[in-house]
Enzyme design. Structure first.
Site, PDB file in Angstrom:
ATOM      1  N   LYS A  36       0.836  -1.201   0.000  1.00  9.89           N
ATOM      2  CA  LYS A  36       0.000   0.000   0.000  1.00  9.89           C
ATOM      3  C   LYS A  36       0.875   1.257   0.000  1.00  9.89           C
ATOM      4  O   LYS A  36       0.686   2.159  -0.795  1.00  9.89           O
ATOM      5  CB  LYS A  36      -0.918  -0.024   1.223  1.00  9.89           C
ATOM      6  CG  LYS A  36      -1.811   1.167   1.356  1.00  9.89           C
ATOM      7  CD  LYS A  36      -2.765   1.027   2.532  1.00  9.89           C
ATOM      8  CE  LYS A  36      -3.472   2.358   2.786  1.00  9.89           C
ATOM      9  NZ  LYS A  36      -4.402   2.300   3.905  1.00  9.89           N
ATOM     10  N   GLY A  90      -4.896  -1.739   5.032  1.00  5.57           N
ATOM     11  CA  GLY A  90      -4.101  -2.878   4.560  1.00  5.57           C
ATOM     12  C   GLY A  90      -4.768  -4.214   4.835  1.00  5.57           C
ATOM     13  O   GLY A  90      -4.858  -5.081   3.955  1.00  5.57           O
ATOM     14  N   ARG A  91      -5.281  -4.393   6.042  1.00  3.83           N
ATOM     15  CA  ARG A  91      -5.873  -5.691   6.411  1.00  3.83           C
ATOM     16  C   ARG A  91      -7.281  -5.865   5.840  1.00  3.83           C
ATOM     17  O   ARG A  91      -7.922  -6.889   6.081  1.00  3.83           O
ATOM     18  CB  ARG A  91      -5.863  -5.856   7.931  1.00  3.83           C
ATOM     19  CG  ARG A  91      -6.486  -4.709   8.695  1.00  3.83           C
ATOM     20  CD  ARG A  91      -6.136  -4.747  10.179  1.00  3.83           C
ATOM     21  NE  ARG A  91      -6.589  -3.588  10.918  1.00  3.83           N
ATOM     22  CZ  ARG A  91      -5.921  -2.448  11.031  1.00  3.83           C
ATOM     23  NH1 ARG A  91      -4.771  -2.315  10.428  1.00  3.83           N
ATOM     24  NH2 ARG A  91      -6.396  -1.451  11.741  1.00  3.83           N
ATOM     25  N   LYS A 137       9.342  -1.025  14.149  1.00  2.00           N
ATOM     26  CA  LYS A 137       9.934  -0.719  12.830  1.00  2.00           C
ATOM     27  C   LYS A 137      11.056   0.304  12.998  1.00  2.00           C
ATOM     28  O   LYS A 137      12.132   0.163  12.427  1.00  2.00           O
ATOM     29  CB  LYS A 137       8.876  -0.099  11.904  1.00  2.00           C
ATOM     30  CG  LYS A 137       7.842  -1.058  11.383  1.00  2.00           C
ATOM     31  CD  LYS A 137       6.985  -0.314  10.356  1.00  2.00           C
ATOM     32  CE  LYS A 137       5.715  -1.038  10.044  1.00  2.00           C
ATOM     33  NZ  LYS A 137       4.810  -0.284   9.202  1.00  2.00           N
ATOM     34  N   GLU A 193      10.553  -4.664   4.476  1.00  2.00           N
ATOM     35  CA  GLU A 193      10.627  -6.087   4.113  1.00  2.00           C
ATOM     36  C   GLU A 193      10.306  -6.270   2.627  1.00  2.00           C
ATOM     37  O   GLU A 193      11.002  -6.986   1.898  1.00  2.00           O
ATOM     38  CB  GLU A 193       9.629  -6.920   4.933  1.00  2.00           C
ATOM     39  CG  GLU A 193       9.936  -7.019   6.413  1.00  2.00           C
ATOM     40  CD  GLU A 193       9.331  -5.890   7.235  1.00  2.00           C
ATOM     41  OE1 GLU A 193       8.984  -4.839   6.653  1.00  2.00           O
ATOM     42  OE2 GLU A 193       9.222  -6.057   8.462  1.00  2.00           O
ATOM     43  N   HIS A 196      -5.768 -33.185  17.967  1.00  2.00           N
ATOM     44  CA  HIS A 196      -4.677 -34.019  18.479  1.00  2.00           C
ATOM     45  C   HIS A 196      -3.536 -33.179  19.024  1.00  2.00           C
ATOM     46  O   HIS A 196      -2.420 -33.677  19.190  1.00  2.00           O
ATOM     47  CB  HIS A 196      -4.184 -34.954  17.376  1.00  2.00           C
ATOM     48  CG  HIS A 196      -5.250 -35.939  16.981  1.00  2.00           C
ATOM     49  ND1 HIS A 196      -5.424 -37.141  17.618  1.00  2.00           N
ATOM     50  CD2 HIS A 196      -6.231 -35.851  16.060  1.00  2.00           C
ATOM     51  CE1 HIS A 196      -6.454 -37.780  17.078  1.00  2.00           C
ATOM     52  NE2 HIS A 196      -6.972 -37.005  16.133  1.00  2.00           N
ATOM     53  N   GLU A 208      -4.894  -6.586  14.733  1.00  5.31           N
ATOM     54  CA  GLU A 208      -4.366  -5.264  14.352  1.00  5.31           C
ATOM     55  C   GLU A 208      -5.494  -4.222  14.433  1.00  5.31           C
ATOM     56  O   GLU A 208      -5.247  -3.054  14.696  1.00  5.31           O
ATOM     57  CB  GLU A 208      -3.767  -5.300  12.929  1.00  5.31           C
ATOM     58  CG  GLU A 208      -2.805  -4.143  12.671  1.00  5.31           C
ATOM     59  CD  GLU A 208      -1.966  -4.306  11.400  1.00  5.31           C
ATOM     60  OE1 GLU A 208      -0.816  -4.765  11.502  1.00  5.31           O
ATOM     61  OE2 GLU A 208      -2.468  -3.970  10.319  1.00  5.31           O
TER      62      GLU A 208
HETATM   63  O1  F6P Z   1       3.122  -3.137   9.809  1.00  6.68           O
HETATM   64  C1  F6P Z   1       1.767  -3.147   9.663  1.00  6.68           C
HETATM   65  C2  F6P Z   1       1.324  -2.761   8.290  1.00  6.68           C
HETATM   66  O2  F6P Z   1       1.270  -1.387   8.160  1.00  6.68           O
HETATM   67  C3  F6P Z   1      -0.024  -3.401   7.985  1.00  6.68           C
HETATM   68  O3  F6P Z   1      -1.085  -2.679   8.464  1.00  6.68           O
HETATM   69  C4  F6P Z   1       0.036  -3.533   6.517  1.00  6.68           C
HETATM   70  O4  F6P Z   1      -0.915  -4.435   6.044  1.00  6.68           O
HETATM   71  C5  F6P Z   1       1.467  -4.003   6.329  1.00  6.68           C
HETATM   72  O5  F6P Z   1       2.194  -3.264   7.281  1.00  6.68           O
HETATM   73  C6  F6P Z   1       2.032  -3.825   4.960  1.00  6.68           C
HETATM   74  O6  F6P Z   1       2.011  -2.496   4.547  1.00  6.68           O
HETATM   75  P1  F6P Z   1       2.191  -2.101   3.041  1.00  6.68           P
HETATM   76  O7  F6P Z   1       1.089  -2.704   2.264  1.00  6.68           O
HETATM   77  O8  F6P Z   1       2.183  -0.599   3.019  1.00  6.68           O
HETATM   78  O9  F6P Z   1       3.529  -2.629   2.580  1.00  6.68           O
END
Ligand code: F6P
Length: 549
Positions: A211, A272-273, A513, A217, A389, A358
């Site tokens: 987003k 995002g979620r 972060k 990452e 199990h 979240e």
């Molecule tokens: O670290 C949390 C977050 O901001 C989430 O809310 C989001 O889904 C994820 O990181 C990834 O963010 P992006 O889509 O901006 O890479």
């Protein structure tokens, strides 16, 4: 009284009434409730779309449900719901509208943000996605050397990974089996390594999903993926045929080196979620095809319409949200298990963890005051029979109350045949048996009647009274998946509304972060990091020694 003039939740008469009612029900067992009402097994059920929802095995009476609905009315859950659907900026700390529901609105709907109808843009992106997905699936879109795309690697994390990764697993039997689709999220290089080690770069499309397009990452993995591609092709022009971006941030996409003509857009009013039915779903759409994707959106919409229009007594997301409040706040439950009886739903609970935790893992109200009540539960679980199990022992006989959702399907997926198809009845026999055992248990008398020696009777006694919701559908289809996800989205919404928290921000992930960025030079260069605590400093030193630095 809160700063915003609202009475504090735990001082509302509706809250106090529920606390008193909880005391009155303290000695009531589910066995009593079923004995008193022979019709409870069919009466305490609701239907939404294809989902049959049985809530009879909950520690509730008509009075409980009435009091819970009064709490919802007092906290104006439906008022906030209407504001959300209208596009008002109910994400107060980010000053944003919350409009994932617009992602599945029909073409002729009008939903305005800042005076602009957002629906045409939603459909324009869906159409572009459909066109692109069709071209990849048909082979019309080729790689740089003219080879057909056989592999799709989605690089993203959190909401830019969990949704499409989960849905890809859920809908695997609807996917084009000739395509290899993989999801990379972890900044651990092992993730990208394992996802690409057996792939031909000339046949591989990377879908970079972010987003913000600033998530470390994702950008790190995307940069490594580009190097991997260029090591094979040696030609920068290859990037245009092997990389597409899903983002709200065109500037950062261009800065990374992806042509914005290969970008599929979404908007800041999609959390995002809550985003996998936006452009973030592109990898999924390539896998299942645009028609199936749109069937999934129809499923979402069906539950949106239900949540928006069904009266409180018949409103399933409202009911599930309120049941969660009942256990969280009045039974002191700490967690909520989601236990699907379908192998395809193996990532379902992982997805719900982000959606729920979240969203509702918050400790202050919308106006910034410390809450005086529990908010979001710990959500956990894996497919049911495996759990039986492993950890079901604790649910059955442990000391903690763990409300659980059981999700099952009458039919196995169409692909299964012969013995594998026949196994479905055994799977579902477990599904039904577990909720029965959890609710009704086995009394000491019943155990004794089996001739069990007296010293083992306490060990073999099941108290029961463990609450569950059963969600049953005929089959696991794209539409049913959309219905399930929308159901949980709105359940989470209801709880956030009652708790008066902002379910749509996520400030809690920021500190880690920032610290990671600060600590990295200490690992790589041995740099002195100001403000590092004694424990972390010693750990970093040990890490460097182990790395031979
Ligand atoms: O670290 C949390 C977050 O901001 C989430 O809310 C989001 O889904 C994820 O990181 C990834 O963010 P992006 O889509 O901006 O890479």
């Amino acid at each position: 009284m809160n700063a915003d003039g609202r009475t504090r939740l735990d001082q509302m008469p509706e809250w106090t009434a529920l606390a008193g009612h909880r005391e009155e029900l303290a000695d009531t067992h589910l066995r009593d409730l079923f004995d008193a009402d022979p019709a409870r097994g069919t009466g305490y059920t609701l239907q939404v779309g294809d989902l049959y929802v049985d809530y009879s095995k909950h520690l509730v009476t008509d009075e409980t449900l009435r009091l819970l609905r009064e709490l919802a009315a007092a906290t104006d859950v439906f008022g906030l719901r209407d504001a959300m659907f209208r596009g008002e900026k109910i994400n107060v700390t980010e000053d944003r509208a919350v409009l994932h529901t617009a992602l599945r609105a029909p073409r002729d709907a009008v939903i305005e943000v800042d005076g602009e109808n957002v629906v045409p843009a939603v459909h324009a992106v869906l159409d572009r996605m459909s066109d692109f997905a069709d071209r990849v699936r048909s082979g019309a879109w080729t790689g740089h050397t003219g080879k057909r795309i056989r592999n799709v690697v989605n690089i993203g994390i959190g909401g830019s990974d969990l949704g499409p990764a989960m849905a890809y697993e859920v809908l695997r039997s609807f996917t084009d089996r000739d395509l290899t689709v993989r999801f990379v999220s972890n900044v651990d290089g092992a993730d990208l390594h394992e996802a690409t080690r057996d792939l031909d770069p000339a046949e591989t499309l990377f879908v970079i999903a972010s987003k913000t397009f600033t998530t470390i990452e994702t950008i790190t993995n995307a940069t490594s993926a580009r190097k991997w591609l260029l090591a094979a092709s040696g030609d920068e022009a290859a990037v245009a045929k092997h990389f597409v971006a899903l983002s709200t941030n065109a500037e950062k996409v261009a800065e990374f080196g992806i042509d914005t003509a290969n970008m599929f857009e979404f908007w800041d009013w999609v959390g995002g979620r809550y985003s996998y039915d936006s452009a973030i779903g592109l990898s999924l759409m390539i896998a299942i095809g645009p028609d199936r994707f749109r069937e999934m959106l129809d499923g979402f919409r069906l539950v949106d319409d239900h949540f928006r229009t069904a009266p409180a007594e018949a409103n399933v997301p409202l009911l599930l949200g309120l049941l969660g409040i009942w256990y969280d706040n009045f039974h002191d439950a700490q967690s909520h298990a989601v236990l699907p009886y379908s192998h395809y739903l193996s990532r379902f609970t992982a997805y719900l963890q982000q959606l729920d935790m979240e969203s509702n893992g918050k400790h202050v109200t919308r106006d910034g005051e410390q809450v005086g009540w529990q908010t979001g539960p710990v959500v956990w679980g894996t497919p049911g029979t495996n759990g039986q199990h492993a950890y079901y022992q604790l649910i059955h006989q442990g000391t903690k109350l763990i409300p659980a959702d059981f999700i099952g399907f009458a039919e196995p997926v169409a692909e299964l045949s012969g013995e594998l198809k026949a196994q479905h009845d055994l799977l579902m026999a477990n599904f039904f048996a577990q909720t029965q055992a959890l609710a009704f248990g086995k009394t000491a008398e019943e155990v004794r009647a089996e001739g069990v020696p007296e010293e083992l009777v306490p060990h073999k006694t099941f108290q029961g009274n463990r609450p569950t919701t059963t969600i049953l559908a005929r089959a696991l289809t794209p539409s049913v998946l959309g219905q399930l996800i929308a159901l949980y989205e709105h359940k989470v919404f209801v709880q956030g509304a009652v708790w008066n928290i902002d379910s749509f921000d996520q400030w809690g992930v920021e500190l880690g972060k920032v610290l990671a960025k600060r600590v990295e030079p200490a690992l790589t260069e041995g740099a002195e990091v100001p403000g590092l605590d004694a424990s972390t400093k010693a750990l970093v030193a040990r890490y460097r020694t182990l790395r031979g630095r």
